[in-house]
Design an enzyme around this catalytic site. Structure first.
Site: not given
Ligand code: ATP
Ligand code: LTN
Length: 330
Positions: A110, A193, A196
């Protein structure tokens, strides 16, 4: 068993967040004591527009409930409403080492490989705050997606280090990472991965995407060469990702999907995956629409959640301060 987990209000939740994390929260709330946090302080580690952050915090609260979290069973709250998180984060930060924080892959990703002297301090300290979130409630289990594995390891190390130096205080928390669905990949690029906060909306399916957008995004999702639909993460990562999503959202085993779509090319497979997603997300979207209609209810859930969380947080923080040698104020 005490469960703690958190989601950042950094955009609208995706099917990755749902399949990797939130559906497990929903399952756990019937058998364990659970706290589910909206980690708004974590969302500040990258630049955010204040209005957007406020809106996203309410949206995550409503999506938690729309997915099935019930405030009468689980404590739902915003991290910044319980200031003990920030305070414990300082105390745990005094035990953390620069070397171990520098090794965190999320910090490396990041900060976009920025020179260390311009990368944000919040991003660097992020895993310490996450450890504080978990330890403040003496949680024993932390359901998360695969990307959080390393942060959980650090949390365990900090808990053990604290216990060794100041006496047994924290249970060493266990990560709960599902075998399937813990790493949903981007629709535009199966090597990354699904996230969002990604700028290209074709990368993810958000839980609030309208049916037309869902169909369109699945149609445009990248596929692999060849035409057979089979699970092969090495050779066919894009199709394997779509198969995994299909299997989880439709609750149908992968081999049965392979038998149905195996040699027919991708078009019908993608069309029916689109329909399965539309159908799977419809009940969440319907409940969400009811919840947004009454913002005062959401605000009350968060206010009451924070009060209930503080009842647990305050004694832990006091115990930690005392063990570390801070003079009690009374
Ligand atoms: P950002 O894009 O802001 O990094 P994010 O979509 O990665 O956000 P987080 O809020 O960081 O989401 O994660 C919330 C939960 O969802 C965490 O437990 C994370 O491990 C899970 N998670 C996030 N993305 C994935 C994915 N692609 N597949 C499975 N689990 C996920
Ligand atoms: N870093 C997590 C969000 C998070 C979290 C937590 C998860 C913050 N504090 C405590 C579990 C327990 C992420 O998903 N990016």
């Amino acid at each position: 068993m005490k469960v703690f987990s958190g989601v950042q209000p950094s955009g609208i939740l995706t099917i990755g967040n749902y399949l990797g994390a939130i559906r497990h929260f929903v399952r756990l709330q019937d058998s364990a004591e659970c706290l589910f946090c909206i980690v708004d302080l974590h969302a500040l580690t990258v630049p955010r527009d204040p209005e957007d952050l406020r809106r996203d915090t309410r949206t995550v609260a409503n999506l938690y409930m729309a997915c099935g979290l019930r405030p009468e069973r689980s404590i739902l709250f915003a991290q910044s409403h319980v200031h003990e998180h920030a305070e414990l984060s300082w105390l745990m930060g005094c035990l953390a080492r620069l070397g171990e924080l520098r090794r965190m892959t999320q910090f490396k990703d990041k900060s976009h490989g920025a020179q260390e002297d311009v990368a944000g301090f919040g991003l660097f300290a992020y895993p310490v705050l996450m450890a504080a979130d978990i330890l403040l409630y003496k949680a024993s289990h932390v359901p998360v997606g695969d990307d959080q594995r390393q942060h959980l390891e650090l949390t365990r190390d900090l808990a053990q280090r604290f216990n060794a130096r100041f006496g047994e205080t924290f249970p060493v928390p266990e990560a709960m990472i599902a075998g399937v669905g813990a790493r949903i990949m981007g629709l535009d690029d199966p090597t990354r991965k699904m996230s969002k906060s990604e700028p290209n909306p074709g990368h993810y399916i958000s839980l609030l995407d309208p049916p037309e957008a869902i169909r369109d995004k699945v149609k445009r999702a990248v596929t692999d060469s060849g035409r057979d639909v089979r699970l092969d993460w090495e050779g066919k990562p894009a199709v394997s990702n779509l198969l995994e999503i299909f299997s989880l959202i439709a609750d149908e085993p992968v081999p049965s999907l392979e038998a149905r779509y195996g040699r027919q090319g991708y078009a019908r497979f993608k069309r029916e995956l689109g329909e399965a997603l539309v159908a799977g997300l419809a009940p969440i979207q319907a409940r969400f629409a009811e919840l947004v209609a009454d913002p005062s209810y959401t605000d009350r859930v968060l206010r009451e959640g924070a009060e209930r969380a503080r009842v647990q947080a305050v004694p832990t923080l006091n115990e930690v301060k005392e063990r570390m040698g801070l003079l009690g104020a009374r």
